[in-house]
Design an enzyme around this catalytic site. Sequence first.
Site, PDB file in Angstrom:
ATOM      1  CG  ASN A 171      -1.866   1.313   0.941  1.00 52.81           C
ATOM      2  OD1 ASN A 171      -1.393   1.632   0.420  1.00 52.81           O
ATOM      3  ND2 ASN A 171      -2.470   1.169   2.518  1.00 52.81           N
ATOM      4  CG  HIS A 178      -6.072   1.665   5.008  1.00 56.31           C
ATOM      5  ND1 HIS A 178      -5.101   2.160   6.164  1.00 56.31           N
ATOM      6  CD2 HIS A 178      -4.382   0.708   5.000  1.00 56.31           C
ATOM      7  CE1 HIS A 178      -3.752   2.258   5.995  1.00 56.31           C
ATOM      8  NE2 HIS A 178      -3.362   1.212   5.408  1.00 56.31           N
ATOM      9  N   GLY A 198       2.748   2.576  11.069  1.00 62.17           N
ATOM     10  CA  GLY A 198       3.432   3.150  10.541  1.00 62.17           C
ATOM     11  C   GLY A 198       4.658   3.634  11.322  1.00 62.17           C
TER      12      GLY A 198
END
Length: 257
Positions: free
Chosen positions: A11, A99, A177
Amino acid sequence: MPARKPFVGGNWKMNLHTDDAVALAKSLADRFDATDKVDVVICPAFPYLAMVGKTLKDAGSGIKLGAQDAYFQADGAFTGEVSMAMLKDIGVDVVLTGHSERRHVINETDVLINAKTLAALEAGLEVILCIGEKIEQREAGQTHQINMAQLEYGLAGVTAEQMDRVTIAYEPVWAIGTGKTATPADAQEAHDRIRRCLKFGFEWGEAIGDKVRIQYGGSVKPGNAKELFGQADIDGGLIGGASLKADDFVAILEAAC
Ligand code: 13P
């Protein structure tokens, strides 16, 4: 238990412009040809979908093309939106729904995510439905409840036949992240609960729940991919940051083979 072919997605989020996107797609196509062992999809930003798709096609690659989002209406007065049919038209194979960045940054609701999931399946696309808890929900002991609820809402109305084109991505929000990865044992526990919900929480029955692939996402890197993918109910991953570098993404793909 049926053997599930691993499925790994890259992604790219809102990263990479023309030159970098095409170069990365070309490099992946040149360096990774084991799509018989692992299904692979890369998801560039909308403006680059067609050119990345062409790059993959010209290279004869088996890597699939994915979109990060789309709208549920077929066409009409929806300024700024892109329909599932438009994506299909330009060669997109897979679309992500739900998401965490769309849930928590763009404020998409479960109802909207369900409508998108149904529309994508109706248009003949594959879907990766993303679910996962936030840190405060985890700390409150609500991980499984959140996952179950997002599954139940997200998949409401999906038929048994359509489930062949559905993958679940479990992405704990606190791991995305951040460099913090769920331990393989914690991730496996969550995946096991998700699989039990898929097997016993829906009318389509146990056999379908056994076949559905469940990806793990959240700070997957070359160094932790093998152990994560080695867990019984982890069938690959959805990769953000590490999918932006060919070396890292190829290493992760090899870990899934
Ligand atoms: P990171 O791999 O950068 O944590 O992102 C995961 C993700 O959100 C993939 O969809």
